[in-house]
Design a protein around this motif. Structure first.
Motif, short mmCIF file in Angstrom:
data_model
loop_
_atom_site.label_atom_id
_atom_site.label_comp_id
_atom_site.label_asym_id
_atom_site.label_seq_id
_atom_site.Cartn_x
_atom_site.Cartn_y
_atom_site.Cartn_z
N GLY A 202 15.90 -28.58 -49.87
CA GLY A 202 16.70 -28.83 -48.67
C GLY A 202 16.13 -28.05 -47.51
N LEU A 203 16.03 -28.72 -46.36
CA LEU A 203 15.54 -28.08 -45.14
C LEU A 203 16.71 -27.88 -44.18
CD1 LEU A 203 12.24 -29.94 -44.25
CD2 LEU A 203 12.49 -27.56 -44.92
N GLY A 204 16.95 -26.66 -43.78
CA GLY A 204 17.97 -26.40 -42.77
C GLY A 204 19.37 -26.33 -43.32
N ALA A 205 20.29 -26.00 -42.44
CA ALA A 205 21.69 -25.78 -42.82
C ALA A 205 22.41 -27.08 -43.18
CB ALA A 205 22.42 -25.10 -41.67
N LEU B 8 8.81 -29.65 -40.15
CA LEU B 8 8.73 -28.87 -41.39
C LEU B 8 8.43 -29.78 -42.59
CD1 LEU B 8 11.75 -26.44 -40.89
CD2 LEU B 8 9.31 -25.87 -40.79
N SER B 9 9.04 -30.96 -42.61
CA SER B 9 8.78 -31.91 -43.69
C SER B 9 7.33 -32.36 -43.70
CB SER B 9 9.68 -33.13 -43.56
OG SER B 9 11.02 -32.76 -43.71
N GLN B 10 6.79 -32.64 -42.52
CA GLN B 10 5.39 -33.03 -42.42
C GLN B 10 4.49 -31.92 -42.95
OE1 GLN B 10 5.12 -33.88 -38.22
NE2 GLN B 10 5.36 -36.07 -38.55
N ALA B 11 4.75 -30.70 -42.52
CA ALA B 11 3.93 -29.56 -42.96
C ALA B 11 4.04 -29.36 -44.47
CB ALA B 11 4.33 -28.30 -42.21
N ALA B 12 5.26 -29.42 -45.00
CA ALA B 12 5.46 -29.23 -46.44
C ALA B 12 4.76 -30.33 -47.24
CB ALA B 12 6.95 -29.22 -46.76
N ALA B 13 4.89 -31.57 -46.80
CA ALA B 13 4.25 -32.68 -47.51
C ALA B 13 2.73 -32.52 -47.51
CB ALA B 13 4.65 -34.01 -46.88
N LYS B 14 2.17 -32.10 -46.40
CA LYS B 14 0.71 -31.91 -46.34
C LYS B 14 0.27 -30.77 -47.24
CE LYS B 14 0.18 -33.61 -41.65
NZ LYS B 14 -0.18 -33.23 -40.28
N ILE C 280 1.52 -39.36 -43.30
CA ILE C 280 2.62 -38.42 -43.06
C ILE C 280 2.83 -38.25 -41.55
CG2 ILE C 280 3.27 -35.97 -43.20
CD1 ILE C 280 1.85 -36.05 -46.04
N ASP C 281 1.74 -38.01 -40.82
CA ASP C 281 1.85 -37.83 -39.36
C ASP C 281 2.45 -39.05 -38.67
OD1 ASP C 281 0.84 -35.24 -39.27
OD2 ASP C 281 -1.23 -35.91 -39.02
N THR C 282 2.10 -40.23 -39.14
CA THR C 282 2.55 -41.47 -38.51
C THR C 282 3.96 -41.88 -38.93
OG1 THR C 282 0.26 -42.23 -38.48
CG2 THR C 282 1.95 -43.91 -38.21
N ASN C 283 4.36 -41.57 -40.15
CA ASN C 283 5.59 -42.14 -40.70
C ASN C 283 6.75 -41.18 -40.89
OD1 ASN C 283 4.96 -45.09 -41.52
ND2 ASN C 283 3.15 -43.92 -42.05
N ILE C 284 6.52 -39.90 -41.03
CA ILE C 284 7.61 -38.96 -41.25
C ILE C 284 8.11 -38.50 -39.89
CG2 ILE C 284 8.34 -36.80 -42.34
CD1 ILE C 284 7.48 -39.07 -44.31
#
Length: 134
Positions: A129-132, A8-14, A57-61
């Protein structure tokens, strides 16, 4: 980050990278137990840079390490402070996490707020914030 929040973080950053124009300057700070950045200063968001950022992002996150907010902010301020003088445009920092910080207290909030306010114009800090666990 666990695997799902990392994706989700990768997708959001992109998605954020896709909104940038060549008038924008950007970098990305990856943090876990420590922090490091795409570049040591802000770079112009050209089409080539945006392609490179998405590959970075793909390589590092990923889902590794802890949640060191202090290291993340220290690296972010280092990058911003290392940038050439500002054009007076808006300054915005997006801060994304999937967990509770490993070490953080009330004084840290004040420190971050004071640092953001020290810029001219002041830095706008947007937190997500992502997730619970966030």
């Amino acid at each position: 980050m666990r695997a799902q929040p990392a994706r989700l973080s990768q997708a959001a950053a992109k998605l954020v990278v896709n909104t940038l124009t060549s008038a924008d300057y950007v970098t990305i700070v990856k943090y876990s137990s420590s922090a490091y950045s795409y570049k040591s200063t802000l770079v112009k968001a050209t089409d080539a840079t945006k392609t490179d950022l998405k590959a970075w992002i793909d390589t590092n996150i990923d889902a590794s390490g802890g949640t060191n907010f202090r290291a993340a902010f220290e690296k972010a301020w280092e990058v911003v402070d290392g940038a050439p003088t500002s054009s007076g445009c808006n300054r915005i920092m997006l801060f994304l996490s999937d967990g509770e910080p490993s070490a953080w207290d009330e004084g840290d909030y004040a420190t971050v707020a004071a640092k953001a306010a020290s810029y001219s114009p002041p830095m706008h800090l947007l937190t997500y914030g992502l997730g619970a666990g966030a």
